[in-house]
Design a protein around this motif. Structure first.
Motif, PDB file in Angstrom:
ATOM      1  N   ARG A  35      -8.044  73.188  21.223  1.00 28.99           N
ATOM      2  CA  ARG A  35      -7.033  73.352  20.164  1.00 28.99           C
ATOM      3  C   ARG A  35      -7.706  72.942  18.868  1.00 28.99           C
ATOM      4  N   ASP A  36      -7.467  73.695  17.808  1.00 30.14           N
ATOM      5  CA  ASP A  36      -8.063  73.319  16.533  1.00 30.14           C
ATOM      6  C   ASP A  36      -7.226  72.229  15.875  1.00 30.14           C
ATOM      7  N   ARG A  37      -7.636  71.798  14.694  1.00 31.89           N
ATOM      8  CA  ARG A  37      -6.951  70.670  14.053  1.00 31.89           C
ATOM      9  C   ARG A  37      -5.528  70.996  13.644  1.00 31.89           C
ATOM     10  N   TYR A  38      -5.148  72.282  13.658  1.00 32.79           N
ATOM     11  CA  TYR A  38      -3.780  72.687  13.342  1.00 32.79           C
ATOM     12  C   TYR A  38      -2.961  72.937  14.600  1.00 32.79           C
ATOM     13  N   GLY A  39      -3.560  72.672  15.766  1.00 29.85           N
ATOM     14  CA  GLY A  39      -2.861  72.862  17.026  1.00 29.85           C
ATOM     15  C   GLY A  39      -2.907  74.279  17.558  1.00 29.85           C
ATOM     16  N   ARG A  40      -3.695  75.150  16.917  1.00 28.38           N
ATOM     17  CA  ARG A  40      -3.804  76.533  17.381  1.00 28.38           C
ATOM     18  C   ARG A  40      -4.751  76.614  18.570  1.00 28.38           C
ATOM     19  N   SER A  41      -4.460  77.523  19.466  1.00 25.02           N
ATOM     20  CA  SER A  41      -5.281  77.723  20.648  1.00 25.02           C
ATOM     21  C   SER A  41      -6.632  78.327  20.282  1.00 25.02           C
ATOM     22  N   VAL A  42      -7.686  77.777  20.874  1.00 28.04           N
ATOM     23  CA  VAL A  42      -9.029  78.342  20.773  1.00 28.04           C
ATOM     24  C   VAL A  42      -9.340  78.832  22.176  1.00 28.04           C
ATOM     25  N   ALA A  43      -9.501  80.162  22.323  1.00 25.69           N
ATOM     26  CA  ALA A  43      -9.612  80.742  23.653  1.00 25.69           C
ATOM     27  C   ALA A  43     -10.693  81.802  23.721  1.00 25.69           C
ATOM     28  N   VAL A  44     -11.146  82.053  24.934  1.00 22.32           N
ATOM     29  CA  VAL A  44     -12.023  83.181  25.227  1.00 22.32           C
ATOM     30  C   VAL A  44     -11.147  84.215  25.911  1.00 22.32           C
ATOM     31  N   CYS A  45     -11.159  85.431  25.359  1.00 26.47           N
ATOM     32  CA  CYS A  45     -10.304  86.496  25.893  1.00 26.47           C
ATOM     33  C   CYS A  45     -11.141  87.599  26.509  1.00 26.47           C
ATOM     34  N   GLU A  46     -10.625  88.167  27.595  1.00 32.38           N
ATOM     35  CA  GLU A  46     -11.318  89.238  28.314  1.00 32.38           C
ATOM     36  C   GLU A  46     -10.383  90.417  28.514  1.00 32.38           C
ATOM     37  N   ALA A  47     -10.979  91.583  28.552  1.00 30.89           N
ATOM     38  CA  ALA A  47     -10.271  92.816  28.900  1.00 30.89           C
ATOM     39  C   ALA A  47     -11.236  93.652  29.729  1.00 30.89           C
ATOM     40  N   GLY A  48     -10.804  94.062  30.881  1.00 31.73           N
ATOM     41  CA  GLY A  48     -11.672  94.855  31.749  1.00 31.73           C
ATOM     42  C   GLY A  48     -12.958  94.151  32.114  1.00 31.73           C
ATOM     43  N   GLY A  49     -12.916  92.813  32.225  1.00 33.92           N
ATOM     44  CA  GLY A  49     -14.103  92.042  32.596  1.00 33.92           C
ATOM     45  C   GLY A  49     -15.082  91.812  31.453  1.00 33.92           C
ATOM     46  N   ARG A  50     -14.742  92.223  30.235  1.00 34.36           N
ATOM     47  CA  ARG A  50     -15.625  92.046  29.080  1.00 34.36           C
ATOM     48  C   ARG A  50     -15.100  90.937  28.170  1.00 34.36           C
ATOM     49  N   ASP A  51     -15.998  90.116  27.698  1.00 27.19           N
ATOM     50  CA  ASP A  51     -15.671  89.051  26.754  1.00 27.19           C
ATOM     51  C   ASP A  51     -15.396  89.708  25.397  1.00 27.19           C
ATOM     52  N   ILE A  52     -14.136  89.790  25.019  1.00 25.39           N
ATOM     53  CA  ILE A  52     -13.751  90.448  23.774  1.00 25.39           C
ATOM     54  C   ILE A  52     -14.350  89.719  22.575  1.00 25.39           C
ATOM     55  N   ASN A  53     -14.289  88.403  22.586  1.00 26.33           N
ATOM     56  CA  ASN A  53     -14.824  87.617  21.464  1.00 26.33           C
ATOM     57  C   ASN A  53     -16.287  87.991  21.232  1.00 26.33           C
ATOM     58  N   GLY A  54     -17.086  87.899  22.281  1.00 21.89           N
ATOM     59  CA  GLY A  54     -18.514  88.169  22.177  1.00 21.89           C
ATOM     60  C   GLY A  54     -18.812  89.593  21.767  1.00 21.89           C
ATOM     61  N   GLU A  55     -18.051  90.528  22.296  1.00 25.70           N
ATOM     62  CA  GLU A  55     -18.293  91.933  21.974  1.00 25.70           C
ATOM     63  C   GLU A  55     -17.962  92.218  20.509  1.00 25.70           C
ATOM     64  N   LEU A  56     -16.874  91.653  19.987  1.00 29.71           N
ATOM     65  CA  LEU A  56     -16.545  91.856  18.565  1.00 29.71           C
ATOM     66  C   LEU A  56     -17.616  91.231  17.664  1.00 29.71           C
ATOM     67  N   VAL A  57     -18.148  90.085  18.056  1.00 28.73           N
ATOM     68  CA  VAL A  57     -19.231  89.462  17.293  1.00 28.73           C
ATOM     69  C   VAL A  57     -20.460  90.365  17.351  1.00 28.73           C
ATOM     70  N   ARG A  58     -20.811  90.862  18.530  1.00 30.75           N
ATOM     71  CA  ARG A  58     -21.989  91.719  18.698  1.00 30.75           C
ATOM     72  C   ARG A  58     -21.869  93.022  17.905  1.00 30.75           C
TER      73      ARG A  58
END
Length: 162
Positions: A27-50
């Protein structure tokens, strides 16, 4: 424009069924969720960064997306095809010179190089460098912003070791 293109990239990753699963890691300092999200077995976070449509927030990712971000930056993909201010810097008030109506003033927050005072001396950090994202500038402690490496060196600051 970049926001809509990033949204299109996300929609493409999620696909037609739109099924996403997220695992909260913090959780960040504002209480928001910090998460790793997947769709179809792919790390969405990492793919958007890439793809260059998201940037790593090193405080929470522990560098896991650093290689993908460097790849996108070097290939000038997505956001990296132009100039932009990272989201956390935007929220602190940093803006591109084109958004402020002129060239940045030395020492202003529109300049992107961070001049940090530490036990190791006066060190400047370039955007994208190892400790840049975690470096906080406290102007009351004599820390400051620079618009160029040359400006930082001329003021007596040095690059980080290693």
């Amino acid at each position: 424009m970049c926001g809509s293109r990033a949204a299109d990239a996300l929609a493409s990753l999620i696909g037609r069924n739109g099924r996403v699963s997220c695992l909260e890691e913090d959780r960040d300092r504002y209480g928001r969720s910090v998460a790793v999200c997947e769709a179809g077995g792919r790390d969405i976070n990492g793919e958007l960064v890439r793809q260059g449509w998201a940037v790593e927030y090193g405080q929470y990712s522990d560098g896991r997306y650093a290689d993908g971000e460097a790849e996108a930056r070097n290939a000038k993909r997505g956001l990296w095809a132009g100039t932009f201010v990272k989201p956390w810097a935007w929220r602190r008030g940093e803006r591109l010179a084109s958004e402020t109506g002129g060239a940045p003033r030395p020492g202003s927050r529109t300049c992107a190089i961070k001049g940090n005072v530490s036990g190791s001396g006066r060190i400047y950090h370039l955007p994208g460098s190892r400790h840049y994202e975690n470096t906080q500038i406290d102007e009351a402690r004599g820390e400051r912003w620079f618009c160029s490496e040359e400006e930082a060196k001329a003021a007596g600051w040095r690059s980080p070791r290693g």
